[in-house]
Write a protein that holds these residues in place. Structure first.
Motif, PDB file in Angstrom:
ATOM      1  N   UNK A  43      54.471  44.986  32.264  1.00  0.00           N
ATOM      2  CA  UNK A  43      54.292  45.644  33.552  1.00  0.00           C
ATOM      3  C   UNK A  43      52.817  46.028  33.781  1.00  0.00           C
ATOM      4  N   UNK A  44      52.101  46.364  32.718  1.00  0.00           N
ATOM      5  CA  UNK A  44      50.697  46.751  32.821  1.00  0.00           C
ATOM      6  C   UNK A  44      49.741  45.587  32.573  1.00  0.00           C
ATOM      7  N   UNK A  45      50.265  44.443  32.187  1.00  0.00           N
ATOM      8  CA  UNK A  45      49.428  43.278  31.899  1.00  0.00           C
ATOM      9  C   UNK A  45      48.672  42.824  33.145  1.00  0.00           C
ATOM     10  N   UNK A  46      49.349  42.812  34.273  1.00  0.00           N
ATOM     11  CA  UNK A  46      48.712  42.427  35.543  1.00  0.00           C
ATOM     12  C   UNK A  46      47.589  43.406  35.897  1.00  0.00           C
ATOM     13  N   UNK A  47      47.820  44.692  35.671  1.00  0.00           N
ATOM     14  CA  UNK A  47      46.798  45.717  35.930  1.00  0.00           C
ATOM     15  C   UNK A  47      45.580  45.485  35.037  1.00  0.00           C
ATOM     16  N   UNK A  48      45.810  45.132  33.788  1.00  0.00           N
ATOM     17  CA  UNK A  48      44.709  44.869  32.859  1.00  0.00           C
ATOM     18  C   UNK A  48      43.900  43.654  33.313  1.00  0.00           C
ATOM     19  N   UNK A  49      44.579  42.639  33.823  1.00  0.00           N
ATOM     20  CA  UNK A  49      43.867  41.451  34.315  1.00  0.00           C
ATOM     21  C   UNK A  49      43.025  41.786  35.539  1.00  0.00           C
ATOM     22  N   UNK A  50      43.542  42.657  36.420  1.00  0.00           N
ATOM     23  CA  UNK A  50      42.761  43.096  37.583  1.00  0.00           C
ATOM     24  C   UNK A  50      41.498  43.831  37.128  1.00  0.00           C
ATOM     25  N   UNK A  51      41.638  44.685  36.131  1.00  0.00           N
ATOM     26  CA  UNK A  51      40.472  45.425  35.638  1.00  0.00           C
ATOM     27  C   UNK A  51      39.472  44.496  34.956  1.00  0.00           C
ATOM     28  N   UNK A  52      39.977  43.476  34.258  1.00  0.00           N
ATOM     29  CA  UNK A  52      39.082  42.495  33.635  1.00  0.00           C
ATOM     30  C   UNK A  52      38.318  41.720  34.707  1.00  0.00           C
ATOM     31  N   UNK A  53      38.981  41.381  35.820  1.00  0.00           N
ATOM     32  CA  UNK A  53      38.316  40.678  36.923  1.00  0.00           C
ATOM     33  C   UNK A  53      37.231  41.551  37.534  1.00  0.00           C
ATOM     34  N   UNK A  54      37.523  42.842  37.694  1.00  0.00           N
ATOM     35  CA  UNK A  54      36.539  43.758  38.275  1.00  0.00           C
ATOM     36  C   UNK A  54      35.336  43.921  37.343  1.00  0.00           C
ATOM     37  N   UNK A  55      35.582  44.016  36.042  1.00  0.00           N
ATOM     38  CA  UNK A  55      34.494  44.184  35.081  1.00  0.00           C
ATOM     39  C   UNK A  55      33.638  42.923  34.976  1.00  0.00           C
ATOM     40  N   UNK A  56      34.272  41.776  35.061  1.00  0.00           N
ATOM     41  CA  UNK A  56      33.532  40.519  34.907  1.00  0.00           C
ATOM     42  C   UNK A  56      32.777  40.132  36.174  1.00  0.00           C
ATOM     43  N   UNK A  57      33.412  40.223  37.331  1.00  0.00           N
ATOM     44  CA  UNK A  57      32.832  39.721  38.575  1.00  0.00           C
ATOM     45  C   UNK A  57      32.322  40.829  39.503  1.00  0.00           C
ATOM     46  N   UNK A  86      33.954  42.887  41.360  1.00  0.00           N
ATOM     47  CA  UNK A  86      34.897  43.255  42.419  1.00  0.00           C
ATOM     48  C   UNK A  86      36.270  42.709  42.066  1.00  0.00           C
ATOM     49  N   UNK A  87      37.296  43.444  42.476  1.00  0.00           N
ATOM     50  CA  UNK A  87      38.670  42.996  42.229  1.00  0.00           C
ATOM     51  C   UNK A  87      39.224  42.428  43.528  1.00  0.00           C
ATOM     52  N   UNK A  88      38.897  41.189  43.796  1.00  0.00           N
ATOM     53  CA  UNK A  88      39.398  40.501  44.986  1.00  0.00           C
ATOM     54  C   UNK A  88      40.431  39.482  44.535  1.00  0.00           C
ATOM     55  N   UNK A  89      41.226  38.974  45.450  1.00  0.00           N
ATOM     56  CA  UNK A  89      42.182  37.934  45.056  1.00  0.00           C
ATOM     57  C   UNK A  89      41.503  36.713  44.427  1.00  0.00           C
ATOM     58  N   UNK A  90      40.281  36.407  44.873  1.00  0.00           N
ATOM     59  CA  UNK A  90      39.576  35.245  44.326  1.00  0.00           C
ATOM     60  C   UNK A  90      39.159  35.481  42.869  1.00  0.00           C
ATOM     61  N   UNK A  91      38.611  36.677  42.598  1.00  0.00           N
ATOM     62  CA  UNK A  91      38.186  36.957  41.222  1.00  0.00           C
ATOM     63  C   UNK A  91      39.388  37.081  40.300  1.00  0.00           C
TER      64      UNK A  91
END
Length: 171
Positions: free
Chosen positions: A67-81, A83-88
């Protein structure tokens, strides 16, 4: 989404756990090429501290549940790129792959291994550590001489084999 669930489950299997542990989270990001251990194309590389912080924010108990795996991926996208957009988020999810086990050792099943692990061939003190019929370890009994606290001396035990109570109870 079914592919994301499969990737999550495969990484949990590698760690032999029901949920994703810290080491499996790091391995997931390393295999995907998102951390500093691997060459990163575009965006910032996630260093070890950032990977740990994302894990800490998203874990429940000692692991990340699905359930929290998706949230972790969103945070990884924000840290890497940045911004947390659908594209990232799509870039991060697109980089995920199944576990890479190229350096995992496989069990040997050849004649040498069978010969070396056959307890019937053991000699000396090593022979005492295993049961001769089943080959199972004898534990503490096989490693140490445990004294018998039955009250008999060794000489009496050898002569009467502990039958004192049987012989004298009839009198």
């Amino acid at each position: 989404m079914a592919n994301l669930k499969k990737i999550y489950e495969e990484y949990c299997k590698v760690g032999a756990k029901a949920n994703m542990t810290s080491s499996m989270w790091k391995k997931l990001l390393d295999d995907a090429g998102l951390s500093t251990k691997t060459k990163v194309a575009g965006g910032n590389a996630l260093d070890g501290a950032e990977v740990d912080m994302i894990y800490t924010r998203c874990k429940t108990g000692n692991a990340i549940k699905y359930e929290n795996f998706e949230k972790a991926l969103h945070q990884a996208a924000k840290a890497k790129y940045g911004a947390d957009t659908p594209e990232t988020h799509a870039q991060v999810v697109g980089a995920l792959i199944l576990p890479n086990l190229k350096f995992a050792t496989k069990p040997q099943h050849d004649a040498v291994t069978n010969r070396l692990t056959d307890v019937a061939n053991y000699t000396g003190a090593h022979r005492e550590r295993f049961d001769s019929l089943t080959g199972a370890g004898r534990g503490l009994e096989g490693r140490h001489d445990i004294p018998k606290d039955d009250g008999y001396t060794a000489a009496f035990r050898q002569k009467y084999d502990g039958t004192y109570d049987k012989r004298h109870s009839a009198q």
